[in-house]
Scaffold this motif. Structure first.
Motif, PDB file in Angstrom:
ATOM      1  N   ARG A 184       7.302  11.355   2.926  1.00 47.80           N
ATOM      2  CA  ARG A 184       8.422  11.386   3.889  1.00 47.80           C
ATOM      3  C   ARG A 184       9.798  11.392   3.242  1.00 47.80           C
ATOM      4  O   ARG A 184      10.803  11.456   3.938  1.00 47.80           O
ATOM      5  N   ARG A 235      18.794  -0.590   9.104  1.00 48.15           N
ATOM      6  CA  ARG A 235      18.172   0.126  10.227  1.00 48.15           C
ATOM      7  C   ARG A 235      16.881   0.847   9.818  1.00 48.15           C
ATOM      8  O   ARG A 235      16.132   1.290  10.663  1.00 48.15           O
ATOM      9  N   TYR A 236      16.641   0.934   8.498  1.00 53.97           N
ATOM     10  CA  TYR A 236      15.439   1.628   8.021  1.00 53.97           C
ATOM     11  C   TYR A 236      14.356   0.664   7.516  1.00 53.97           C
ATOM     12  O   TYR A 236      13.330   1.097   7.012  1.00 53.97           O
ATOM     13  N   TRP A 237      14.619  -0.617   7.645  1.00 61.37           N
ATOM     14  CA  TRP A 237      13.635  -1.591   7.159  1.00 61.37           C
ATOM     15  C   TRP A 237      12.363  -1.533   8.010  1.00 61.37           C
ATOM     16  O   TRP A 237      12.416  -1.244   9.217  1.00 61.37           O
ATOM     17  N   GLY A 238      11.243  -1.882   7.397  1.00 60.26           N
ATOM     18  CA  GLY A 238       9.996  -2.092   8.124  1.00 60.26           C
ATOM     19  C   GLY A 238       9.217  -0.823   8.443  1.00 60.26           C
ATOM     20  O   GLY A 238       8.286  -0.869   9.235  1.00 60.26           O
ATOM     21  N   SER A 239       9.553   0.281   7.828  1.00 59.31           N
ATOM     22  CA  SER A 239       8.810   1.530   8.079  1.00 59.31           C
ATOM     23  C   SER A 239       8.039   1.994   6.854  1.00 59.31           C
ATOM     24  O   SER A 239       7.564   3.135   6.804  1.00 59.31           O
ATOM     25  N   GLY A 240       7.983   1.137   5.837  1.00 57.09           N
ATOM     26  CA  GLY A 240       7.228   1.494   4.628  1.00 57.09           C
ATOM     27  C   GLY A 240       7.993   2.411   3.682  1.00 57.09           C
ATOM     28  O   GLY A 240       7.417   2.897   2.708  1.00 57.09           O
ATOM     29  N   TYR A 241       9.276   2.622   3.944  1.00 61.17           N
ATOM     30  CA  TYR A 241      10.017   3.570   3.104  1.00 61.17           C
ATOM     31  C   TYR A 241      10.145   3.085   1.663  1.00 61.17           C
ATOM     32  O   TYR A 241      10.001   3.869   0.719  1.00 61.17           O
ATOM     33  N   GLU A 291       7.046   3.432  -0.333  1.00 60.69           N
ATOM     34  CA  GLU A 291       6.851   4.841  -0.700  1.00 60.69           C
ATOM     35  C   GLU A 291       7.771   5.243  -1.864  1.00 60.69           C
ATOM     36  O   GLU A 291       7.343   5.914  -2.804  1.00 60.69           O
TER      37      GLU A 291
END
Ligand SMILES: CC(C)(COP(=O)(O)OP(=O)(O)OC[C@H]1O[C@@H](n2cnc3c(N)ncnc32)[C@H](O)[C@@H]1OP(=O)(O)O)[C@@H](O)C(=O)NCCC(=O)NCCS
Length: 185
Positions: free
Chosen positions: A14, A107-113, A116
């Motif tokens: 992603r 705002r991007y925390w907690g999505s596995g970014y 990755e």
């Protein structure tokens, strides 16, 4: 022996990890560099104005000609949004070892970014540059970062007391590392 290749573009499912550009300054400031919650456990303080961000990013850009400098902008493949940064903080040539630092806009925390991004950087560091050992550590009060390290395949090695000074003061940290043979197996 390390074969430095510098901050080359790396892609994962992603994400695109790429060099910073001057045009990233405003977004980097808005998304994480001005956020005291993001910098809470970091060595740096949240930027008070966008000029601080400009100076930092310009310093990084000026170092991209050095093949031993690694500082990536983390962007979303689908939208191109700039969401954070990941880089090699200290490189020890003799021991073929480096430590990794990273941060992401709230705002991007907690999505596995970050899992990755860290996985992609470890793979690059071991398979392309030839590092033997990659290290990182997190404050005992920042367990989410420890989960990222575990999920990226690093192993817990122990507690180091008062290892570094964050915005909260001296931090006791949990140390993690991954080894090339183990990781690429
Ligand atoms: C730490 C940070 C990088 C995590 O990035 P992220 O993309 O949200 O991480 P991921 O989504 O890949 O994984 C986070 C994991 O931590 C877990 N987690 C989050 N907060 C937690 C907490 N307080 N306690 C335990 N686990 C926690 C999440 O549940 C997730 O694990 P799971 O997938 O098993 O559910 C991000 O929060 C950040 O940039 N923080 C500010 C800067 C920072 O602390 N950098 C690291 C310094 S060492």
């Amino acid at each position: 022996m390390l074969t430095h290749k510098g901050t080359v573009q790396i892609e994962s499912e992603r994400l695109v990890l790429r060099r910073f550009h001057v045009s990233d300054v405003r977004e980097a400031y808005d998304v994480w560099m001005s956020d005291p919650r993001v910098s809470l456990f970091m060595r740096w303080q949240a930027h008070k104005d966008v000029e601080e961000t400009r100076k930092l990013i310009e310093t990084w850009i000026s170092q991209y000609s050095n093949p031993a400098f690694y500082q990536w902008a983390i962007t979303l493949k689908e939208t191109g949004e700039l969401i954070g940064a990941i880089g090699l903080v200290t490189i020890n040539e003799h021991d073929a070892c480096a430590d990794v630092g990273y941060c992401l806009g709230q705002r991007y925390w907690g999505s596995g970014y970050m899992t990755e991004a860290l996985s992609a950087v470890l793979c690059y560091a071991f398979s392309q540059v030839g590092f033997n050992r990659m290290e990182t550590y997190h404050s005992v009060d920042n367990p989410g970062s420890g989960r990222v390290m575990e999920k990226a395949g690093m192993h817990y090695e122990g507690l180091a007391r008062q290892k570094y000074r964050s915005n909260r003061g001296l931090e006791d940290v949990k140390m993690y590392a991954a080894l090339k043979d183990e990781y690429l197996r």
